[in-house]
Design a protein around this motif. Structure first.
Motif, PDB file in Angstrom:
ATOM      1  N   LEU A  88       0.857  -1.183   0.000  1.00  0.00           N
ATOM      2  CA  LEU A  88       0.000   0.000   0.000  1.00  0.00           C
ATOM      3  C   LEU A  88       0.892   1.231   0.000  1.00  0.00           C
ATOM      4  CD1 LEU A  88      -2.997  -0.705   2.407  1.00  0.00           C
ATOM      5  CD2 LEU A  88      -3.064  -0.335  -0.054  1.00  0.00           C
ATOM      6  N   LEU A  89       0.506   2.238  -0.771  1.00  0.00           N
ATOM      7  CA  LEU A  89       1.300   3.452  -0.921  1.00  0.00           C
ATOM      8  C   LEU A  89       0.526   4.667  -0.464  1.00  0.00           C
ATOM      9  CD1 LEU A  89       2.445   2.768  -4.610  1.00  0.00           C
ATOM     10  CD2 LEU A  89       3.851   2.444  -2.559  1.00  0.00           C
ATOM     11  N   LEU A  90       1.256   5.680  -0.031  1.00  0.00           N
ATOM     12  CA  LEU A  90       0.671   6.998   0.161  1.00  0.00           C
ATOM     13  C   LEU A  90       0.587   7.670  -1.205  1.00  0.00           C
ATOM     14  CD1 LEU A  90       2.755   8.081   3.281  1.00  0.00           C
ATOM     15  CD2 LEU A  90       0.397   7.205   3.244  1.00  0.00           C
ATOM     16  N   THR A 106     -13.196   0.186  -8.223  1.00  0.00           N
ATOM     17  CA  THR A 106     -12.677   0.556  -9.538  1.00  0.00           C
ATOM     18  C   THR A 106     -11.207   0.907  -9.415  1.00  0.00           C
ATOM     19  OG1 THR A 106     -14.840   1.318 -10.294  1.00  0.00           O
ATOM     20  CG2 THR A 106     -12.915   2.157 -11.482  1.00  0.00           C
ATOM     21  N   THR A 107     -10.397   0.349 -10.314  1.00  0.00           N
ATOM     22  CA  THR A 107      -8.959   0.561 -10.311  1.00  0.00           C
ATOM     23  C   THR A 107      -8.529   1.218 -11.608  1.00  0.00           C
ATOM     24  OG1 THR A 107      -8.574  -1.391  -8.932  1.00  0.00           O
ATOM     25  CG2 THR A 107      -6.700  -0.593 -10.220  1.00  0.00           C
ATOM     26  N   ASP A 108      -7.726   2.276 -11.476  1.00  0.00           N
ATOM     27  CA  ASP A 108      -6.994   2.847 -12.602  1.00  0.00           C
ATOM     28  C   ASP A 108      -5.596   2.264 -12.492  1.00  0.00           C
ATOM     29  OD1 ASP A 108      -9.137   4.511 -13.420  1.00  0.00           O
ATOM     30  OD2 ASP A 108      -8.600   5.948 -11.859  1.00  0.00           O
ATOM     31  N   ARG A 109      -5.204   1.439 -13.468  1.00  0.00           N
ATOM     32  CA  ARG A 109      -3.970   0.650 -13.377  1.00  0.00           C
ATOM     33  C   ARG A 109      -3.023   0.977 -14.521  1.00  0.00           C
ATOM     34  NH1 ARG A 109      -3.994  -5.709 -12.268  1.00  0.00           N
ATOM     35  NH2 ARG A 109      -3.840  -4.838 -10.168  1.00  0.00           N
ATOM     36  N   ILE A 110      -1.747   1.067 -14.162  1.00  0.00           N
ATOM     37  CA  ILE A 110      -0.674   1.080 -15.149  1.00  0.00           C
ATOM     38  C   ILE A 110       0.089  -0.218 -14.940  1.00  0.00           C
ATOM     39  CG2 ILE A 110       1.408   2.223 -15.987  1.00  0.00           C
ATOM     40  CD1 ILE A 110       0.249   4.850 -14.816  1.00  0.00           C
ATOM     41  N   GLU A 111       0.208  -1.006 -16.009  1.00  0.00           N
ATOM     42  CA  GLU A 111       0.841  -2.321 -15.925  1.00  0.00           C
ATOM     43  C   GLU A 111       1.971  -2.391 -16.941  1.00  0.00           C
ATOM     44  OE1 GLU A 111      -0.556  -6.807 -17.005  1.00  0.00           O
ATOM     45  OE2 GLU A 111      -1.869  -5.677 -15.659  1.00  0.00           O
ATOM     46  N   GLY A 133     -16.257   5.644  -1.375  1.00  0.00           N
ATOM     47  CA  GLY A 133     -15.797   6.995  -1.056  1.00  0.00           C
ATOM     48  C   GLY A 133     -14.337   7.073  -0.636  1.00  0.00           C
ATOM     49  N   ILE A 134     -13.600   5.984  -0.765  1.00  0.00           N
ATOM     50  CA  ILE A 134     -12.187   5.918  -0.365  1.00  0.00           C
ATOM     51  C   ILE A 134     -11.329   5.828  -1.626  1.00  0.00           C
ATOM     52  CG2 ILE A 134     -10.456   4.464   0.788  1.00  0.00           C
ATOM     53  CD1 ILE A 134     -12.758   3.508   2.648  1.00  0.00           C
ATOM     54  N   ILE A 135     -10.156   6.453  -1.585  1.00  0.00           N
ATOM     55  CA  ILE A 135      -9.145   6.275  -2.630  1.00  0.00           C
ATOM     56  C   ILE A 135      -7.891   5.757  -1.939  1.00  0.00           C
ATOM     57  CG2 ILE A 135      -7.675   7.400  -4.349  1.00  0.00           C
ATOM     58  CD1 ILE A 135      -9.901   9.456  -4.768  1.00  0.00           C
ATOM     59  N   ASP A 136      -7.337   4.650  -2.454  1.00  0.00           N
ATOM     60  CA  ASP A 136      -6.036   4.202  -1.962  1.00  0.00           C
ATOM     61  C   ASP A 136      -5.145   3.852  -3.146  1.00  0.00           C
ATOM     62  OD1 ASP A 136      -6.415   1.443  -2.661  1.00  0.00           O
ATOM     63  OD2 ASP A 136      -7.100   0.922  -0.661  1.00  0.00           O
TER      64      ASP A 136
END
Length: 193
Positions: free
Chosen positions: A12-14, A122-127, A144-147
């Motif tokens: 998990l990242l900030l 929902t994920t916005d992904r760069i692979e 309502g959360i973004i991680d």
């Protein structure tokens, strides 16, 4: 139905760590893929209690039903492609799609009539391919959360962790720890709050 073994390390990242990885690896030049995972369980969390994860991934107007069960290293992943109509019937009427996963769930003693879509993420992904593995940098939206999350897929868990640590060091990120809480668990936990 196809099956594969998924072995990955997750961190998990900030937000600023996510931004640093994007900048340092110049990932902003790659196309982001948006996908939505619709997580399925019984109202009393039968699957979760038994270490099973079930979802429908919606990506590019295609729907894939995925069942994950734990192995000694990684997860056994079974996939069935389903139609949008199958997805709508599951979502709106609770009718579980026919196929290999339904048969496998029956073998496990799961009553598919009790399965419901409980929440979505929902994920916005760069692979990208990265030093012999696959690197995924994710921005996730749910309840309502973004991680933000880094995933490194490799042929072994130790190799995935080593590759993730090397990448974090290259980007001068030192305080991150490996994450054992899946996207599904985070989305379902947020739903319960």
């Amino acid at each position: 139905m196809n099956s594969n073994i998924e072995i990955e390390a997750k961190v998990l990242l900030l937000k600023d760590e996510y931004d640093t990885i994007i900048r340092e690896l110049q990932l902003d030049k790659y196309r982001k893929i948006t996908q939505t995972n619709h997580y399925i369980d019984t109202p009393d969390s039968f699957l979760k209690r038994n270490g099973i994860a079930l979802r429908v991934r919606e990506k590019n107007q295609e729907f894939v039903l995925t069942l994950k069960t734990p192995l000694s290293e990684g997860l056994l992943e079974k996939n069935d492609s389903i139609s949008w109509r199958d997805f709508d019937l599951l979502q709106d009427e609770g009718i579980f799609p026919e196929g290999g996963i339904k048969k496998f769930l029956a073998i496990l003693g799961v009553n598919v009539q009790e399965l419901k879509i409980l929440t979505s993420l929902t994920t916005d992904r760069i692979e990208v391919d990265y030093k012999g593995g696959i690197l995924c940098v994710d921005k996730n939206h749910y309840s309502g959360i973004i991680d933000y999350e880094l995933e490194v897929e490799f042929t072994s868990i130790e190799g995935a962790k080593d590759l993730a640590l090397k990448l974090l060091r290259e980007c001068n990120i030192s305080n991150s720890t490996f994450n054992n809480i899946s996207k599904q668990a985070r989305a379902l936990n947020a739903l319960r709050k």
